[in-house]
Design a protein around this motif. Structure first.
Motif, PDB file in Angstrom:
ATOM      1  N   SER A  30       0.833  -1.198   0.000  1.00 23.93           N
ATOM      2  CA  SER A  30       0.000   0.000   0.000  1.00 23.93           C
ATOM      3  C   SER A  30       0.870   1.252   0.000  1.00 23.93           C
ATOM      4  CB  SER A  30      -0.908   0.009   1.231  1.00 23.93           C
ATOM      5  OG  SER A  30      -1.675   1.191   1.268  1.00 23.93           O
ATOM      6  N   TYR A  32      -0.117   4.107   1.021  1.00 26.28           N
ATOM      7  CA  TYR A  32      -0.549   5.028   2.077  1.00 26.28           C
ATOM      8  C   TYR A  32      -0.800   4.278   3.379  1.00 26.28           C
ATOM      9  CZ  TYR A  32      -1.350   7.830  -2.081  1.00 26.28           C
ATOM     10  OH  TYR A  32      -1.186   8.483  -3.268  1.00 26.28           O
ATOM     11  N   THR A  33      -0.714   5.039   4.457  1.00 22.28           N
ATOM     12  CA  THR A  33      -0.945   4.467   5.785  1.00 22.28           C
ATOM     13  C   THR A  33      -2.149   5.132   6.431  1.00 22.28           C
ATOM     14  OG1 THR A  33       0.440   6.111   6.890  1.00 22.28           O
ATOM     15  CG2 THR A  33       1.536   4.105   6.065  1.00 22.28           C
ATOM     16  N   GLN A  36      -1.421   8.724   7.497  1.00 27.09           N
ATOM     17  CA  GLN A  36      -1.606   9.750   6.464  1.00 27.09           C
ATOM     18  C   GLN A  36      -3.096  10.065   6.264  1.00 27.09           C
ATOM     19  OE1 GLN A  36       0.766   7.342   3.656  1.00 27.09           O
ATOM     20  NE2 GLN A  36       1.864   9.249   3.147  1.00 27.09           N
ATOM     21  N   TYR A  37      -3.884   9.022   6.294  1.00 28.77           N
ATOM     22  CA  TYR A  37      -5.334   9.193   6.130  1.00 28.77           C
ATOM     23  C   TYR A  37      -5.899  10.014   7.288  1.00 28.77           C
ATOM     24  CZ  TYR A  37     -10.272   7.894   5.583  1.00 28.77           C
ATOM     25  OH  TYR A  37     -11.638   7.921   5.434  1.00 28.77           O
ATOM     26  N   SER A  40      -4.963  13.765   6.941  1.00 26.33           N
ATOM     27  CA  SER A  40      -5.775  14.507   5.964  1.00 26.33           C
ATOM     28  C   SER A  40      -7.162  14.798   6.524  1.00 26.33           C
ATOM     29  CB  SER A  40      -5.878  13.722   4.653  1.00 26.33           C
ATOM     30  OG  SER A  40      -6.573  12.500   4.844  1.00 26.33           O
ATOM     31  N   THR A  48      -7.272  15.345  -0.504  1.00 28.29           N
ATOM     32  CA  THR A  48      -6.229  14.334  -0.275  1.00 28.29           C
ATOM     33  C   THR A  48      -6.831  13.057   0.297  1.00 28.29           C
ATOM     34  OG1 THR A  48      -4.559  16.041   0.117  1.00 28.29           O
ATOM     35  CG2 THR A  48      -4.095  13.834   0.981  1.00 28.29           C
ATOM     36  N   GLN A  49      -7.759  13.217   1.211  1.00 22.11           N
ATOM     37  CA  GLN A  49      -8.406  12.061   1.834  1.00 22.11           C
ATOM     38  C   GLN A  49      -9.076  11.181   0.774  1.00 22.11           C
ATOM     39  OE1 GLN A  49     -11.346  13.143   4.767  1.00 22.11           O
ATOM     40  NE2 GLN A  49     -12.221  11.088   4.823  1.00 22.11           N
ATOM     41  N   ILE A  52      -6.307   9.461  -1.727  1.00 20.30           N
ATOM     42  CA  ILE A  52      -5.582   8.285  -1.236  1.00 20.30           C
ATOM     43  C   ILE A  52      -6.539   7.115  -0.981  1.00 20.30           C
ATOM     44  CG2 ILE A  52      -3.760   9.730  -0.263  1.00 20.30           C
ATOM     45  CD1 ILE A  52      -4.870   9.261   2.496  1.00 20.30           C
ATOM     46  N   THR A  56      -6.170   3.540  -3.010  1.00 16.53           N
ATOM     47  CA  THR A  56      -6.063   2.289  -2.256  1.00 16.53           C
ATOM     48  C   THR A  56      -7.191   1.334  -2.629  1.00 16.53           C
ATOM     49  OG1 THR A  56      -5.076   3.529  -0.424  1.00 16.53           O
ATOM     50  CG2 THR A  56      -5.861   1.307   0.053  1.00 16.53           C
ATOM     51  N   SER A 114      -1.263  -0.159   7.231  1.00 15.91           N
ATOM     52  CA  SER A 114      -1.467   0.414   5.896  1.00 15.91           C
ATOM     53  C   SER A 114      -2.951   0.682   5.669  1.00 15.91           C
ATOM     54  CB  SER A 114      -0.942  -0.541   4.822  1.00 15.91           C
ATOM     55  OG  SER A 114      -1.754  -1.705   4.762  1.00 15.91           O
TER      56      SER A 114
END
Length: 372
Positions: A30, A32-33, A36-37, A40, A48-49, A52, A56, A114
Protein backbone atom coordinates in the motif's frame (compact mmCIF):
# COMPACT_ATOMS: atom_id res chain seq x y z
CA UNK A 1 8.75 -33.37 10.91
CA UNK A 2 4.94 -33.70 10.99
CA UNK A 3 4.78 -31.41 14.00
CA UNK A 4 6.86 -28.83 12.14
CA UNK A 5 4.49 -28.88 9.13
CA UNK A 6 1.47 -28.46 11.41
CA UNK A 7 3.10 -25.56 13.22
CA UNK A 8 3.82 -23.86 9.88
CA UNK A 9 0.26 -24.40 8.57
CA UNK A 10 -1.55 -23.08 11.65
CA UNK A 11 -0.54 -19.41 11.24
CA UNK A 12 -1.18 -19.65 7.49
CA UNK A 13 -4.70 -20.93 8.07
CA UNK A 14 -5.29 -18.26 10.68
CA UNK A 15 -4.14 -15.59 8.25
CA UNK A 16 -6.41 -16.86 5.51
CA UNK A 17 -9.47 -17.21 7.73
CA UNK A 18 -12.78 -18.32 6.24
CA UNK A 19 -12.47 -17.52 2.54
CA UNK A 20 -16.24 -17.00 2.26
CA UNK A 21 -16.52 -14.55 5.14
CA UNK A 22 -13.11 -12.86 5.33
CA UNK A 23 -11.04 -11.05 2.75
CA UNK A 24 -7.30 -11.72 2.93
CA UNK A 25 -4.90 -8.80 3.05
CA UNK A 26 -3.78 -7.81 -0.43
CA UNK A 27 -0.25 -8.72 -1.47
CA UNK A 28 0.48 -5.40 -3.17
CA UNK A 29 2.26 -2.86 -0.99
CA UNK A 30 0.00 0.00 0.00
CA UNK A 31 1.26 3.47 -0.87
CA UNK A 32 -0.55 5.03 2.08
CA UNK A 33 -0.94 4.47 5.78
CA UNK A 34 -3.73 5.11 8.24
CA UNK A 35 -1.54 7.84 9.76
CA UNK A 36 -1.61 9.75 6.46
CA UNK A 37 -5.33 9.19 6.13
CA UNK A 38 -5.93 10.42 9.69
CA UNK A 39 -3.81 13.50 9.08
CA UNK A 40 -5.78 14.51 5.96
CA UNK A 41 -8.99 14.10 7.94
CA UNK A 42 -7.66 16.09 10.87
CA UNK A 43 -6.76 19.03 8.63
CA UNK A 44 -10.01 18.81 6.69
CA UNK A 45 -8.13 18.04 3.50
CA UNK A 46 -11.00 16.22 1.82
CA UNK A 47 -9.27 16.24 -1.56
CA UNK A 48 -6.23 14.33 -0.28
CA UNK A 49 -8.41 12.06 1.83
CA UNK A 50 -10.52 11.03 -1.16
CA UNK A 51 -7.49 10.71 -3.45
CA UNK A 52 -5.58 8.28 -1.24
CA UNK A 53 -8.76 6.39 -0.44
CA UNK A 54 -9.64 5.93 -4.12
CA UNK A 55 -6.08 4.92 -5.00
CA UNK A 56 -6.06 2.29 -2.26
CA UNK A 57 -9.52 1.06 -3.23
CA UNK A 58 -8.19 0.52 -6.74
CA UNK A 59 -5.60 -1.87 -5.30
CA UNK A 60 -8.38 -3.80 -3.57
CA UNK A 61 -10.37 -3.91 -6.81
CA UNK A 62 -7.43 -5.53 -8.59
CA UNK A 63 -6.99 -8.11 -5.83
CA UNK A 64 -10.51 -9.19 -4.91
CA UNK A 65 -11.59 -10.77 -8.17
CA UNK A 66 -12.51 -14.23 -6.90
CA UNK A 67 -15.92 -15.86 -6.57
CA UNK A 68 -16.22 -16.12 -2.79
CA UNK A 69 -19.31 -14.67 -1.15
CA UNK A 70 -17.40 -11.85 0.51
CA UNK A 71 -15.56 -10.91 -2.69
CA UNK A 72 -18.88 -10.75 -4.52
CA UNK A 73 -20.19 -8.68 -1.63
CA UNK A 74 -17.26 -6.29 -1.90
CA UNK A 75 -17.57 -5.87 -5.67
CA UNK A 76 -21.34 -5.34 -5.48
CA UNK A 77 -21.36 -2.73 -2.73
CA UNK A 78 -17.98 -1.03 -2.30
CA UNK A 79 -15.77 -1.28 -5.38
CA UNK A 80 -15.20 1.74 -7.59
CA UNK A 81 -15.90 -0.38 -10.66
CA UNK A 82 -19.48 -1.39 -9.87
CA UNK A 83 -22.30 -0.28 -12.14
CA UNK A 84 -24.55 2.24 -10.46
CA UNK A 85 -28.06 3.05 -11.66
CA UNK A 86 -30.19 5.97 -10.54
CA UNK A 87 -32.53 3.60 -8.71
CA UNK A 88 -29.58 2.27 -6.67
CA UNK A 89 -28.29 5.62 -5.41
CA UNK A 90 -29.81 5.28 -1.94
CA UNK A 91 -28.09 1.93 -1.50
CA UNK A 92 -24.79 3.29 -2.81
CA UNK A 93 -24.90 6.19 -0.37
CA UNK A 94 -25.89 3.95 2.55
CA UNK A 95 -23.02 1.51 2.03
CA UNK A 96 -20.58 4.35 1.35
CA UNK A 97 -21.44 6.01 4.66
CA UNK A 98 -21.15 2.87 6.78
CA UNK A 99 -17.87 1.94 5.07
CA UNK A 100 -16.37 5.38 5.60
CA UNK A 101 -17.35 5.37 9.27
CA UNK A 102 -15.88 1.91 9.78
CA UNK A 103 -12.67 2.89 7.96
CA UNK A 104 -12.34 6.04 10.06
CA UNK A 105 -12.75 4.03 13.27
CA UNK A 106 -10.27 1.39 12.13
CA UNK A 107 -7.60 3.94 11.21
CA UNK A 108 -8.05 5.85 14.45
CA UNK A 109 -7.52 2.66 16.44
CA UNK A 110 -4.68 1.35 14.26
CA UNK A 111 -2.85 4.33 12.84
CA UNK A 112 0.32 2.30 12.22
CA UNK A 113 -1.18 -0.09 9.64
CA UNK A 114 -1.47 0.41 5.90
CA UNK A 115 -4.62 1.93 4.49
CA UNK A 116 -5.23 -1.17 2.36
CA UNK A 117 -5.15 -3.38 5.47
CA UNK A 118 -7.51 -0.97 7.22
CA UNK A 119 -9.95 -1.21 4.30
CA UNK A 120 -9.79 -5.00 4.33
CA UNK A 121 -10.43 -5.08 8.07
CA UNK A 122 -13.36 -2.68 7.64
CA UNK A 123 -14.99 -4.75 4.88
CA UNK A 124 -14.61 -7.94 6.92
CA UNK A 125 -16.24 -6.33 9.94
CA UNK A 126 -19.08 -4.85 7.91
CA UNK A 127 -19.75 -8.17 6.21
CA UNK A 128 -20.34 -9.78 9.60
CA UNK A 129 -22.03 -6.90 11.39
CA UNK A 130 -24.44 -5.90 8.63
CA UNK A 131 -25.46 -9.47 7.83
CA UNK A 132 -27.98 -9.40 10.69
CA UNK A 133 -29.23 -5.84 10.21
CA UNK A 134 -32.44 -5.85 8.12
CA UNK A 135 -31.87 -2.38 6.69
CA UNK A 136 -28.31 -3.00 5.47
CA UNK A 137 -28.01 -6.75 4.99
CA UNK A 138 -27.87 -8.25 1.52
CA UNK A 139 -30.02 -10.99 0.08
CA UNK A 140 -27.31 -13.48 1.02
CA UNK A 141 -28.37 -13.04 4.65
CA UNK A 142 -31.94 -13.94 3.73
CA UNK A 143 -30.76 -17.00 1.79
CA UNK A 144 -28.55 -18.05 4.73
CA UNK A 145 -31.45 -17.55 7.19
CA UNK A 146 -29.61 -14.85 9.11
CA UNK A 147 -32.58 -12.55 8.56
CA UNK A 148 -36.20 -13.67 8.26
CA UNK A 149 -39.27 -12.18 6.65
CA UNK A 150 -40.60 -11.29 10.10
CA UNK A 151 -37.31 -9.57 11.01
CA UNK A 152 -37.85 -7.19 8.11
CA UNK A 153 -41.43 -6.40 9.17
CA UNK A 154 -40.40 -5.85 12.79
CA UNK A 155 -37.71 -3.41 11.67
CA UNK A 156 -40.16 -1.67 9.32
CA UNK A 157 -42.58 -1.11 12.20
CA UNK A 158 -39.76 0.08 14.42
CA UNK A 159 -38.61 2.76 11.95
CA UNK A 160 -42.12 3.38 10.55
CA UNK A 161 -41.10 2.47 7.00
CA UNK A 162 -44.43 3.02 5.25
CA UNK A 163 -42.95 2.00 1.90
CA UNK A 164 -43.07 -1.49 3.40
CA UNK A 165 -45.93 -1.35 5.91
CA UNK A 166 -48.58 0.18 3.64
CA UNK A 167 -48.20 -2.11 0.60
CA UNK A 168 -47.73 -5.21 2.77
CA UNK A 169 -51.02 -4.48 4.54
CA UNK A 170 -52.74 -4.14 1.17
CA UNK A 171 -51.17 -7.34 -0.17
CA UNK A 172 -52.08 -9.36 2.92
CA UNK A 173 -55.73 -8.26 2.72
CA UNK A 174 -56.10 -8.94 -1.00
CA UNK A 175 -57.56 -12.31 -2.07
CA UNK A 176 -55.15 -14.54 -4.02
CA UNK A 177 -52.14 -12.57 -2.74
CA UNK A 178 -51.07 -12.52 0.92
CA UNK A 179 -47.65 -12.88 2.53
CA UNK A 180 -46.93 -16.03 0.58
CA UNK A 181 -46.50 -14.19 -2.70
CA UNK A 182 -44.14 -11.65 -1.08
CA UNK A 183 -41.96 -14.45 0.28
CA UNK A 184 -41.96 -16.26 -3.05
CA UNK A 185 -40.83 -13.14 -4.90
CA UNK A 186 -38.26 -12.35 -2.23
CA UNK A 187 -36.51 -15.71 -2.36
CA UNK A 188 -36.66 -15.83 -6.16
CA UNK A 189 -35.12 -12.37 -6.59
CA UNK A 190 -32.58 -12.93 -3.83
CA UNK A 191 -31.33 -16.10 -5.46
CA UNK A 192 -30.94 -14.17 -8.71
CA UNK A 193 -28.93 -11.39 -7.05
CA UNK A 194 -27.61 -12.48 -3.62
CA UNK A 195 -25.62 -9.27 -3.08
CA UNK A 196 -28.53 -6.89 -3.56
CA UNK A 197 -29.59 -4.89 -0.53
CA UNK A 198 -32.43 -6.85 1.07
CA UNK A 199 -34.31 -3.81 2.39
CA UNK A 200 -34.50 -2.13 -1.00
CA UNK A 201 -35.53 -5.34 -2.72
CA UNK A 202 -38.34 -5.87 -0.21
CA UNK A 203 -39.61 -2.33 -0.84
CA UNK A 204 -39.44 -2.89 -4.60
CA UNK A 205 -41.33 -6.20 -4.44
CA UNK A 206 -44.02 -4.84 -2.12
CA UNK A 207 -44.42 -1.72 -4.23
CA UNK A 208 -44.72 -3.66 -7.50
CA UNK A 209 -47.29 -6.03 -6.02
CA UNK A 210 -49.26 -3.06 -4.67
CA UNK A 211 -49.22 -1.44 -8.12
CA UNK A 212 -50.36 -4.72 -9.68
CA UNK A 213 -53.25 -5.01 -7.20
CA UNK A 214 -54.27 -1.37 -7.66
CA UNK A 215 -54.25 -1.83 -11.43
CA UNK A 216 -56.46 -4.92 -11.24
CA UNK A 217 -58.86 -3.20 -8.86
CA UNK A 218 -59.00 -0.18 -11.14
CA UNK A 219 -59.79 -2.43 -14.10
CA UNK A 220 -62.55 -4.12 -12.11
CA UNK A 221 -64.04 -0.75 -11.13
CA UNK A 222 -63.89 0.39 -14.75
CA UNK A 223 -65.61 -2.79 -15.89
CA UNK A 224 -68.30 -2.34 -13.24
CA UNK A 225 -68.87 1.28 -14.30
CA UNK A 226 -69.05 0.25 -17.94
CA UNK A 227 -71.48 -2.51 -17.05
CA UNK A 228 -73.70 -0.11 -15.08
CA UNK A 229 -73.54 2.40 -17.92
CA UNK A 230 -74.51 -0.22 -20.49
CA UNK A 231 -77.37 -1.44 -18.31
CA UNK A 232 -78.63 2.13 -18.05
CA UNK A 233 -78.32 2.68 -21.80
CA UNK A 234 -80.11 -0.56 -22.64
CA UNK A 235 -82.87 0.21 -20.14
CA UNK A 236 -83.44 3.70 -21.55
CA UNK A 237 -82.49 3.52 -25.22
CA UNK A 238 -82.92 -0.07 -26.45
CA UNK A 239 -86.68 0.49 -26.76
CA UNK A 240 -88.82 3.31 -28.09
CA UNK A 241 -88.44 6.61 -26.25
CA UNK A 242 -92.21 6.79 -26.17
CA UNK A 243 -92.18 4.07 -23.52
CA UNK A 244 -90.97 6.69 -21.03
CA UNK A 245 -91.51 10.37 -20.33
CA UNK A 246 -88.54 12.05 -21.99
CA UNK A 247 -89.13 11.41 -25.68
CA UNK A 248 -87.59 14.65 -26.92
CA UNK A 249 -84.79 15.81 -29.19
CA UNK A 250 -82.16 15.48 -26.50
CA UNK A 251 -83.01 11.85 -25.78
CA UNK A 252 -83.30 11.15 -29.49
CA UNK A 253 -79.78 12.44 -30.05
CA UNK A 254 -78.47 10.08 -27.36
CA UNK A 255 -80.35 7.15 -28.84
CA UNK A 256 -79.12 7.94 -32.33
CA UNK A 257 -75.48 8.09 -31.19
CA UNK A 258 -75.83 4.72 -29.47
CA UNK A 259 -77.33 3.22 -32.62
CA UNK A 260 -74.21 4.26 -34.53
CA UNK A 261 -71.79 2.76 -32.02
CA UNK A 262 -69.82 -0.13 -33.45
CA UNK A 263 -70.11 -2.74 -30.73
CA UNK A 264 -72.16 -5.81 -30.00
CA UNK A 265 -75.13 -3.76 -28.81
CA UNK A 266 -75.57 -1.58 -31.89
CA UNK A 267 -78.46 -3.71 -33.15
CA UNK A 268 -80.36 -3.26 -29.87
CA UNK A 269 -80.12 0.52 -30.00
CA UNK A 270 -80.98 0.66 -33.69
CA UNK A 271 -84.14 -1.31 -33.00
CA UNK A 272 -84.94 1.13 -30.20
CA UNK A 273 -84.34 4.08 -32.54
CA UNK A 274 -86.56 2.65 -35.24
CA UNK A 275 -89.20 1.99 -32.59
CA UNK A 276 -89.05 5.64 -31.54
CA UNK A 277 -89.43 6.83 -35.13
CA UNK A 278 -92.33 4.43 -35.71
CA UNK A 279 -94.07 5.73 -32.56
CA UNK A 280 -93.53 9.33 -33.64
CA UNK A 281 -95.09 8.54 -37.00
CA UNK A 282 -98.25 7.34 -35.26
CA UNK A 283 -98.94 10.97 -34.34
CA UNK A 284 -98.78 12.23 -37.93
CA UNK A 285 -101.83 12.99 -39.99
CA UNK A 286 -102.89 10.07 -42.12
CA UNK A 287 -101.80 11.68 -45.39
CA UNK A 288 -98.40 12.49 -43.85
CA UNK A 289 -97.97 9.04 -42.37
CA UNK A 290 -98.65 7.40 -45.70
CA UNK A 291 -95.77 9.32 -47.29
CA UNK A 292 -93.56 8.86 -44.27
CA UNK A 293 -94.05 5.09 -44.09
CA UNK A 294 -92.89 4.79 -47.69
CA UNK A 295 -89.82 6.99 -47.08
CA UNK A 296 -88.94 5.18 -43.88
CA UNK A 297 -89.33 1.76 -45.47
CA UNK A 298 -87.07 2.75 -48.38
CA UNK A 299 -84.27 4.26 -46.27
CA UNK A 300 -84.69 4.18 -42.47
CA UNK A 301 -81.12 5.41 -41.84
CA UNK A 302 -81.68 8.51 -43.97
CA UNK A 303 -84.89 9.38 -42.13
CA UNK A 304 -83.22 8.84 -38.75
CA UNK A 305 -80.42 11.23 -39.72
CA UNK A 306 -82.86 13.86 -41.03
CA UNK A 307 -84.71 13.84 -37.72
CA UNK A 308 -81.40 14.25 -35.90
CA UNK A 309 -80.34 17.11 -38.18
CA UNK A 310 -83.64 18.90 -37.65
CA UNK A 311 -83.31 18.50 -33.88
CA UNK A 312 -79.80 19.92 -34.00
CA UNK A 313 -80.60 22.69 -36.48
CA UNK A 314 -78.35 21.23 -39.16
CA UNK A 315 -78.96 21.76 -42.87
CA UNK A 316 -76.98 19.44 -45.15
CA UNK A 317 -76.05 20.28 -48.72
CA UNK A 318 -76.76 17.24 -50.93
CA UNK A 319 -73.90 18.32 -53.19
CA UNK A 320 -71.34 18.69 -50.41
CA UNK A 321 -70.14 16.50 -47.51
CA UNK A 322 -70.41 19.45 -45.11
CA UNK A 323 -73.35 21.12 -43.43
CA UNK A 324 -74.31 24.45 -41.87
CA UNK A 325 -75.73 25.03 -38.41
CA UNK A 326 -78.94 27.04 -38.19
CA UNK A 327 -79.65 26.60 -34.49
CA UNK A 328 -81.52 23.94 -32.53
CA UNK A 329 -85.09 23.20 -33.55
CA UNK A 330 -87.63 25.72 -32.25
CA UNK A 331 -90.95 24.24 -33.26
CA UNK A 332 -94.30 24.96 -31.67
CA UNK A 333 -93.57 22.40 -28.92
CA UNK A 334 -90.02 22.61 -27.64
CA UNK A 335 -90.31 20.00 -24.89
CA UNK A 336 -91.96 16.62 -24.49
CA UNK A 337 -93.08 13.96 -26.93
CA UNK A 338 -94.83 16.46 -29.16
CA UNK A 339 -91.43 17.98 -29.89
CA UNK A 340 -90.41 14.92 -31.90
CA UNK A 341 -93.81 14.88 -33.59
CA UNK A 342 -93.33 18.51 -34.63
CA UNK A 343 -89.82 17.74 -35.86
CA UNK A 344 -91.04 14.81 -37.93
CA UNK A 345 -93.94 16.79 -39.35
CA UNK A 346 -91.54 19.55 -40.40
CA UNK A 347 -89.38 17.28 -42.56
CA UNK A 348 -89.28 18.77 -46.07
CA UNK A 349 -90.11 15.41 -47.66
CA UNK A 350 -93.54 15.28 -45.99
CA UNK A 351 -96.66 17.14 -47.07
CA UNK A 352 -97.81 19.87 -44.64
CA UNK A 353 -100.07 18.93 -41.77
CA UNK A 354 -102.84 21.06 -43.30
CA UNK A 355 -103.17 20.35 -47.04
CA UNK A 356 -104.33 23.95 -47.57
CA UNK A 357 -100.83 25.08 -46.57
CA UNK A 358 -99.22 23.16 -49.40
CA UNK A 359 -98.61 26.34 -51.37
CA UNK A 360 -96.72 27.87 -48.46
CA UNK A 361 -94.34 24.92 -48.29
CA UNK A 362 -93.25 22.82 -45.32
CA UNK A 363 -92.25 24.19 -41.93
CA UNK A 364 -88.53 24.84 -41.77
CA UNK A 365 -86.20 25.01 -38.76
CA UNK A 366 -85.54 28.49 -37.48
CA UNK A 367 -82.50 29.95 -39.24
CA UNK A 368 -80.41 32.12 -36.96
CA UNK A 369 -78.73 35.18 -38.48
CA UNK A 370 -75.04 34.73 -39.16
CA UNK A 371 -72.65 36.54 -36.85
CA UNK A 372 -70.58 39.27 -38.40
Amino acid sequence: MKKLVILILIPLLQACGDSDTELPYIKAKSAYTCAQYNESRAYGDIGTQNRIKLATMQQLDESYIGSTKIENYYRSNYTNNRKVFASDMNDVISYHLVFEKKLNDTCLNKSDISLSDAMTISINKLYTELSTQPQLATCQSYIDNKISYNDILVEAKKVQEYHILSPVKKIINTPNYGEKIIKENLIKDCETNPQRRLWSLFISIASNLRIEIDKKESEIRTQEREKEKLEYEIKNYATSLFSRDDANCSSYENQYKLSQRSDGNQKLFKEGLNGTIADVALHLKSHQKEVFDKLFSDNPDKIALKILDTCQGIVRDPNSPGYRLTGAYHGPEFNGKSQLVSVLASLPDLPPENPSEAKRGPIRPLVLPERR
